[in-house]
Design an enzyme around this catalytic site. Sequence first.
Site, short mmCIF file in Angstrom:
data_model
loop_
_atom_site.label_atom_id
_atom_site.label_comp_id
_atom_site.label_asym_id
_atom_site.label_seq_id
_atom_site.Cartn_x
_atom_site.Cartn_y
_atom_site.Cartn_z
N HIS A 113 0.82 -1.21 0.00
CA HIS A 113 0.00 0.00 0.00
C HIS A 113 0.85 1.26 0.00
O HIS A 113 1.94 1.30 0.56
CB HIS A 113 -1.02 0.01 1.14
CG HIS A 113 -0.44 0.00 2.53
ND1 HIS A 113 -0.15 1.16 3.22
CD2 HIS A 113 -0.12 -1.02 3.36
CE1 HIS A 113 0.32 0.86 4.42
NE2 HIS A 113 0.36 -0.46 4.53
N ASP A 160 -0.26 4.33 1.04
CA ASP A 160 -0.54 5.32 2.10
C ASP A 160 0.24 5.02 3.37
O ASP A 160 0.69 3.89 3.60
CB ASP A 160 -2.05 5.38 2.40
CG ASP A 160 -2.62 4.05 2.88
OD1 ASP A 160 -2.30 3.02 2.27
OD2 ASP A 160 -3.37 4.03 3.88
N ASP A 188 6.43 0.72 6.87
CA ASP A 188 5.01 0.40 6.65
C ASP A 188 4.39 1.37 5.67
O ASP A 188 4.01 2.46 6.03
CB ASP A 188 4.30 0.46 8.00
CG ASP A 188 2.84 0.07 7.94
OD1 ASP A 188 2.40 -0.39 6.89
OD2 ASP A 188 2.15 0.22 8.96
N GLU A 193 -5.01 1.62 2.87
CA GLU A 193 -4.96 0.43 3.73
C GLU A 193 -5.09 0.78 5.19
O GLU A 193 -5.75 0.09 5.96
CB GLU A 193 -3.64 -0.32 3.48
CG GLU A 193 -3.58 -1.72 4.10
CD GLU A 193 -3.17 -1.74 5.56
OE1 GLU A 193 -3.39 -2.75 6.23
OE2 GLU A 193 -2.62 -0.73 6.05
N GLU A 194 -4.48 1.89 5.57
CA GLU A 194 -4.49 2.26 6.99
C GLU A 194 -5.85 2.71 7.47
O GLU A 194 -6.07 2.87 8.67
CB GLU A 194 -3.45 3.37 7.24
CG GLU A 194 -2.01 2.99 6.88
CD GLU A 194 -1.40 1.95 7.83
OE1 GLU A 194 -2.09 1.54 8.78
OE2 GLU A 194 -0.24 1.56 7.60
N ASP A 202 1.39 -10.18 0.60
CA ASP A 202 1.17 -8.79 1.01
C ASP A 202 2.02 -8.51 2.25
O ASP A 202 2.65 -9.41 2.80
CB ASP A 202 -0.32 -8.58 1.32
CG ASP A 202 -0.72 -7.11 1.42
OD1 ASP A 202 0.13 -6.22 1.16
OD2 ASP A 202 -1.89 -6.84 1.77
N HIS A 242 3.94 3.29 12.89
CA HIS A 242 2.79 4.07 13.38
C HIS A 242 3.17 5.04 14.51
O HIS A 242 2.30 5.62 15.12
CB HIS A 242 1.65 3.16 13.88
CG HIS A 242 0.96 2.44 12.77
ND1 HIS A 242 -0.35 2.05 12.84
CD2 HIS A 242 1.40 2.03 11.56
CE1 HIS A 242 -0.70 1.43 11.72
NE2 HIS A 242 0.36 1.40 10.95
#
Length: 593
Positions: A176, A178, A211, A245-246, A274, A562
């Site tokens: 992803h 984002d 991530d 995705e987030e 993934d 995160h």
Amino acid sequence: MEQPLSEKKSAGPLLPSPLVQHPKRTSALRSSLRILSVFLLCGYACMTLTAQLPLLVDDLLDKHESRCPQSDPLVPERNGALWKSLNATFGTESFKAQAVDWLGGAVRVPTESFDDMGPVGEDRRWEAFAPFHDYLLAAFPLVHSTLQLTKVNTYGLLYVWQGSDASLKPIVLAGHQDVVPVNPMTVYEWIHPPYSGHYDGRKIWGRGSLDDKSGLIGSLSSVESLLARGFAPTRTVVLAYGFDEEISGTEGAQNLAAALLGMYGKDGVAMIVDEGGGFAEEYGSVIATPGIAEKGYLDVKVEITTPGGHSSVPPKHTGIGMLSALLVEYEGHPYKAKLTRQDPLYSTFLCLGEHAKEVPKDLRATIRRSWSSKKALRQLQEEIFKNPVYKSFVGTTQAVDLIQGGVKANALPEKASAVVNHRIAVISSVEEVKAHDSELLKGLAERFNLTYNAFGTKVSKKAEGAPSSGSLTLSDAFGTALQPAPVTPTGKDAAPYQLLSGTIKASYNSHRGLTGTNEIIVSPGMPSGNTDTRYYWDLTRHIFRYNHHNAGKKTNRLSGVHTVNEAIEVDTFVEIIRFFTTLILNADEATTL
Ligand SMILES: *[C@@H]1O[C@H](CO)[C@@H](O)[C@H](O)[C@H]1NC(C)=O
Ligand SMILES: *[C@@H]1O[C@H](CO)[C@@H](O)[C@H](O)[C@H]1NC(C)=O
């Protein structure tokens, strides 16, 4: 990966594997052996010893029966020379510099997704993804001149690298674009600014460096490198990159899934890889844990409606008071987590027990016996649940995350509500959680004289229209209920799992110049969060959440995901590129996928 925690991509263990079939067939043999041993070794006099014998015999038999068979490292043959030559290239300083540029450049284009974003076309914040596409176009010229690119719902990227044999099902590498937003209050805590993509000689810094731009740029870097050597695939390779995705993937992966289903049909894909688990050191050995399942999800809205009025003449309980009691009831009755042999985490412990070098003797014995003994299984559970993260992987969880009610200090609240977030155990279901919660609040609903409706069903025994003090309603708060993912097959005959296992071993070995067969253990694993693959179930049963990320020692797990100071070692990133390259070449040669 969607998961609001720093533990999010922790060891990412495990899953249940059909690879571990219960040894029913051996039970007759086992009983005969037990009886025989009693007669041969003992005689009447030593009958007291016989109680021990069955266990001994079990242990002996068990030694011959692997519950976690390991595949050998798998290296490409037809393209062996190409793989070796690329392997050498990946070890050079100039390639390292190239890798730093590729990933650092991607980090420097912020692509934040926010919880409250509206649809593409309406919410202008999505426009941040256009410069990211421009960046990819400039950074990966061969990818863009060779692969066919479709932009799905404007920002979803679907690249098709057409193989020469259309009868072979494609593999899909997902990722992803984002990233989770950087909290402006914490910017000063970053050692290097969050969108600097700064390289300090060892690490590349910034939001998304792990991530998941490491996965997205890692797979693109592999394809670009393969193209630079003139490789043309036999089996089609698809790259599918979502952009929200987030925040659950409804704009991105959901639309990508529809496009892919339209192109290849149900079960039309050989395997999907993934983001997700990596590898880490556990009990003195290195273990890779590709995620083969995902927990389900349900946000339960608990709402109380009561007649309003002036608060100078209050009832005994206001809506807020009753809601509070309901929430206390929730917290007083957490879901019971129970380790089963179907659990991915159980498979991981089977693998550790069988292959890890420094598992304490007692634990190893408990793991071995847990296969046939319920008592040992409970002992193992007790041991595993000492780690709250592991416990949360196994059981359904609940957390009261939102609360709302009342508008004025002198008015009775007409509405009060809370949202209870559930992550649903692999062996459970959305229906089970709904039934559990409905039942849980029944007693209080009666006590408070509330009519009670749970998920569209009337629960209270109250006659229609009978007077009540108000109503209690349970519902799916945002309509985002998600069943636990189907478990990916991992048996000996599950070709994709075997291919992935062999690829992991070959990538690990080649990166370090090792040649052993068990330098790294591969085990089914349980990821702690959900990924875009929640939309991909119909494409294939063979979904792996794994990007070969080196999470190092236990104490040194993925840093900054995160939160502040997200960074990746360039060595780790190069190994990810090796992994994708080996995977593409291995899948290209596999005839049984
Ligand atoms: C792959 O390259 C590494 C150096 O990057 C080297 O140590 C290793 O021996 C190579 N492996 C093979 C199989 O060529
Ligand atoms: C329930 O509430 C209604 C309305 O306030 C009241 O008439 C009724 O007597 C109550 N029933 C019980 C069992 O408290």
